[in-house]
Design a protein around this motif. Structure first.
Motif, short mmCIF file in Angstrom:
data_model
loop_
_atom_site.label_atom_id
_atom_site.label_comp_id
_atom_site.label_asym_id
_atom_site.label_seq_id
_atom_site.Cartn_x
_atom_site.Cartn_y
_atom_site.Cartn_z
N UNK A 45 0.81 -1.23 0.00
CA UNK A 45 0.00 0.00 0.00
C UNK A 45 0.84 1.27 0.00
N UNK A 46 2.00 1.23 0.64
CA UNK A 46 2.83 2.45 0.67
C UNK A 46 3.40 2.77 -0.71
N UNK A 75 -1.52 0.52 -17.19
CA UNK A 75 -2.41 -0.24 -16.31
C UNK A 75 -1.66 -0.55 -15.02
N UNK A 76 -2.39 -0.56 -13.92
CA UNK A 76 -1.79 -0.86 -12.62
C UNK A 76 -2.49 -2.08 -12.03
N UNK A 77 -1.71 -3.07 -11.66
CA UNK A 77 -2.23 -4.19 -10.89
C UNK A 77 -1.74 -4.05 -9.46
N UNK A 78 -2.66 -3.96 -8.50
CA UNK A 78 -2.26 -3.73 -7.11
C UNK A 78 -2.79 -4.85 -6.23
N UNK A 79 -2.01 -5.22 -5.22
CA UNK A 79 -2.33 -6.37 -4.38
C UNK A 79 -3.03 -5.96 -3.08
N UNK A 80 -3.69 -4.82 -3.06
CA UNK A 80 -4.29 -4.31 -1.82
C UNK A 80 -5.47 -3.41 -2.19
N UNK A 113 -9.55 1.63 -2.24
CA UNK A 113 -10.81 2.37 -2.26
C UNK A 113 -10.75 3.67 -1.46
N UNK A 114 -9.90 3.73 -0.43
CA UNK A 114 -9.80 4.95 0.38
C UNK A 114 -8.62 5.82 -0.03
N UNK A 115 -7.93 5.44 -1.11
CA UNK A 115 -6.75 6.17 -1.56
C UNK A 115 -7.09 7.01 -2.79
N UNK A 116 -6.30 8.04 -3.09
CA UNK A 116 -6.59 8.87 -4.27
C UNK A 116 -6.53 8.03 -5.55
N UNK A 117 -7.41 8.30 -6.52
CA UNK A 117 -7.42 7.51 -7.76
C UNK A 117 -6.22 7.86 -8.63
N UNK A 118 -5.88 6.98 -9.58
CA UNK A 118 -4.79 7.29 -10.51
C UNK A 118 -5.22 8.32 -11.54
N UNK A 119 -4.30 8.72 -12.40
CA UNK A 119 -4.59 9.71 -13.44
C UNK A 119 -5.68 9.20 -14.37
N UNK A 120 -6.41 10.13 -14.98
CA UNK A 120 -7.48 9.77 -15.91
C UNK A 120 -6.91 8.93 -17.06
N UNK A 121 -7.64 7.88 -17.40
CA UNK A 121 -7.20 7.01 -18.48
C UNK A 121 -6.36 5.84 -18.03
N UNK A 122 -5.98 5.80 -16.76
CA UNK A 122 -5.19 4.68 -16.23
C UNK A 122 -6.13 3.63 -15.65
N UNK A 123 -6.03 2.40 -16.13
CA UNK A 123 -6.84 1.32 -15.59
C UNK A 123 -6.12 0.72 -14.39
N UNK A 124 -6.78 0.69 -13.24
CA UNK A 124 -6.22 0.09 -12.04
C UNK A 124 -7.09 -1.08 -11.63
N UNK A 125 -6.48 -2.19 -11.32
CA UNK A 125 -7.23 -3.41 -11.02
C UNK A 125 -6.65 -4.08 -9.77
#
Length: 674
Positions: free
Chosen positions: A11-12, A32-37, A40-52
């Motif tokens: 998360x950090x 695209x960003x794949x994150x293991x955590x 939902x309570x963190x700031x979203x990525x830049x517009x157009x970036x898919x985060x999963x």
């Protein structure tokens, strides 16, 4: 247009992931960003970036449980590595990325796993240190070269369109000019990926370039196909566009280039038989005027070859002791046939499921089947089926192929001439291309589930009626088991059995419900069966959205009941005093027939696509059939009195049991198959 996949284990690392993604997007990359955590309570990525958020998906309960347990017990690095191994999204993106970057060091192990099949995409640096290495990767030429070499598994629609825009905006760039002759192919790959808007853009902009004449013709057809796939009306010159591409197929056939000919045939039939033109519509141009609509096929030499019959040899058996059943793409209708014939004495029944895995894999793609049919028709060698499949085909006295689809094409290509083949048509096949590429001399019997389907096929493909015995026999239905007493409230309840498809037109049913509830708010609509699919063709999704928006309006909302799929249809139909067929097109409708067998009063829309061919009025008593919403409402209100409804329901039950119960239909199928 370089595709960059970022993997973050901790998360950090989210702040670094957002900053890295923002810089890459600003430089023109697809990120695209794949994150293991949880973010939902963190700031979203830049517009157009898919985060999963990554997840585990492993086959088998034991294995899946073990993977999840290991993920919980392991640290962030081990957990993210397991995500890279078992998350379907991450596996797909890792295979097609130009660069895969670990946002934090704990994700390095996951990066190695994600790039195990795409090692050239691996970036050794971590986080922002990777920026210079990513900048040296990819570019439009790399994206398009990967696409043409490996298809849409190697590039996302967004990156393909971005790369193609570079081609269009830089016509003097020698590096990019090599892709101009591939305009039609690039648009086609996007369309077949269901990326219709992107395909439309590539084809449209491609026509502004200096294309070779043959590529221009193909690109014009691709644009028309993409427009139709987007729900637009077919262009007035669709037939001429198809003719131009089929002329290319004829030339390739003359030159002995069967692979090119097969490709051009496939492009033509994907346009001419596009499901948006025929499958779920109120009026199909093919059904309205088969001769005019199919003229481009009948004028082409290549379709003349595809319709060529091979020389007959061998003797068909006079008695069947070994019956092989081949289900088509919709196997539910085949199950009753398998069950009924499996119990007959003196008959051995086996099933060949062509959708199951085989070694080597079966050649069942549209292109492969068209190519193999061309090979067979021109005397060239056809790749043989897998040994196990060949053994089953050789074993059979009679082969029953349910649905005239790819399974029918495959079977008629590979079955020995000693076997008798019977093919059953339902409805969709009459407006599909497969009927036009089968060698009908290989088929001894053709079964239509209804006479209106036979009538359309006879006009669209007259060769089907030349040679094979032709039969009309509905689906296998055990109707005696219906007819239990109606439940309280049934007199004001209308059921649809199997409703959530555009072809079933549940919006039309809501119009009926709204009109009834305007007279008496106690009327209910019981929608039985599965909900809409989450992924389908564009018009189906639009119909789903329109239905859901309409279903929450005051005029109908409180009158709708949903009953999920159930195996006990007779019990479910006890709640219905009326059964409605709101369909735009039907072959033989099992749902409304079972509803009538339950004693519900049938109300059958005059299926618009088949109305010209007798359709509903040729299948059921004419007084069951209505032409519009007003007539449907009038028929229901005319039977609103419980005694009138019960009497009409009993008469309907008697009619369908007498005409369509399996005890009546069984002798027809025994004659056909045995």
């Amino acid at each position: 247009m370089t595709e960059v996949l970022l993997i973050s284990a901790l998360p950090r690392g989210w702040t670094s992931a957002r900053e890295l993604a923002a810089r890459l997007v600003a430089a023109g990359h697809v990120v695209r960003i794949g994150h293991a955590y949880d973010v939902s309570s963190l700031p979203p990525p830049a517009e157009g970036v898919e985060a999963r958020r990554l997840r585990f998906k492993s086959a088998g309960l034991v294995r899946s449980t073990a993977v999840r347990l290991a993920g919980r017990l392991g640290g962030a690095a081990a957990r993210t590595f397991l995500y890279a191994k078992y998350d379907p999204w991450l596996r797909t993106e890792g295979r097609r990325a130009d660069a895969v970057v670990a946002v934090d060091r704990a994700a390095a192990w996951a990066v190695r796993q994600a790039t195990s099949a795409n090692a050239e995409a691996r970036i050794a640096a971590v986080g922002l240190d990777a920026l210079p290495l990513v900048a040296a990767r990819g570019g439009p030429a790399t994206t398009l070269r990967k696409l043409l070499d490996r298809g849409m598994t190697a590039a996302s629609p967004a990156s393909v369109v971005a790369a193609w825009r570079a081609v269009v905006s830089s016509p003097g760039d020698a590096t990019l000019a090599e892709f101009v002759p591939h305009a039609a192919t690039i648009a086609q790959l996007l369309r077949r990926n269901l990326s219709f808007a992107e395909a439309r853009e590539v084809a449209s902009s491609g026509l502004g370039l200096a294309l070779p004449a043959d590529v221009r013709e193909r690109t014009e057809l691709e644009l028309a196909t993409a427009l139709v796939s987007c729900g637009e009306p077919a262009p007035a010159d669709l037939g001429d566009l198809v003719r131009a591409v089929l002329r290319q197929a004829d030339e390739a056939l003359d030159a002995g280039s069967l692979e090119v000919a097969a490709n051009r045939v496939l492009e033509a039939v994907e346009a001419l038989f596009n499901r948006e033109l025929h499958a779920d519509v109120l009026a199909s141009p093919l059904a309205a005027d088969p001769d005019a609509f199919l003229a481009p096929l009948r004028e082409s030499r290549v379709f003349g070859v595809l319709g060529t019959s091979a020389e007959s040899s061998g003797v068909s058996p006079t008695r069947t002791e070994r019956l092989l059943i081949v289900p088509g793409d919709y196997p539910n209708f085949t199950k009753p046939i398998i069950e009924e014939f499996s119990g007959l004495p003196g008959l051995e029944v086996r099933v060949l499921d062509l959708k199951a895995k085989a070694t080597p894999p079966r050649r069942r793609g549209q292109y492969d089947l068209i190519l193999d049919r061309l090979r067979a028709a021109t005397g060239a060698a056809v790749p043989p089926p897998a040994p196990a499949d060949a053994a089953l085909l050789e074993w059979a006295d009679t082969i029953f192929v349910d649905w005239c689809d790819n399974a029918a094409v495959w079977t008629t290509l590979h079955a020995p001439r000693s076997a008798r083949i019977a093919v059953r048509f339902h409805s969709l096949e009459a407006i599909s291309h497969q009927v036009h590429v089968i060698d009908w001399s290989r088929v001894s019997d053709v079964v239509f589930v209804a006479d209106h389907v036979r009538a359309l096929v006879s006009q669209a493909a007259p060769e089907v009626a030349v040679g094979p015995r032709v039969h009309v026999a509905p689906n296998a239905m055990h109707l005696e088991r219906f007819g239990a007493p109606k439940a309280p409230g049934a007199d004001r309840t209308i059921a649809i059995v199997g409703w959530a498809q555009r072809v079933k037109d549940p919006l039309w049913a809501l119009d009926v419900l709204a009109a009834l509830r305007a007279v008496d708010p106690s009327w209910k609509l019981l929608l039985m069966g599965r909900d809409f699919q989450d992924r389908a063709h564009l018009s189906a999704m639009r119909h789903r959205d329109k239905f859901r928006a309409r279903a929450v309006l005051d005029e109908v909302r409180d009158g709708i009941r949903y009953l999920p799929f159930t195996d006990d249809v007779p019990a479910a139909l006890q709640a219905a005093g009326f059964v409605l067929s709101s369909s735009r097109r039907e072959g033989f409708p099992v749902g409304v027939t079972e509803g009538a067998a339950s004693g519900a009063v049938p109300v059958v829309r005059n299926w618009p696509m088949y109305a010209h061919y007798g359709g509903a009025r040729g299948t059921f008593p004419p007084d069951w059939v209505v032409d519009d919403v007003d007539e449907a409402v009038q028929r229901i209100l005319a039977h609103a009195d419980p005694e009138v409804r019960a009497k009409a329901g009993a008469a309907a039950r008697s009619y369908v049991v007498e005409h369509f119960d399996w005890t009546v239909i069984r002798p027809k199928y025994q004659d056909i198959l045995l």
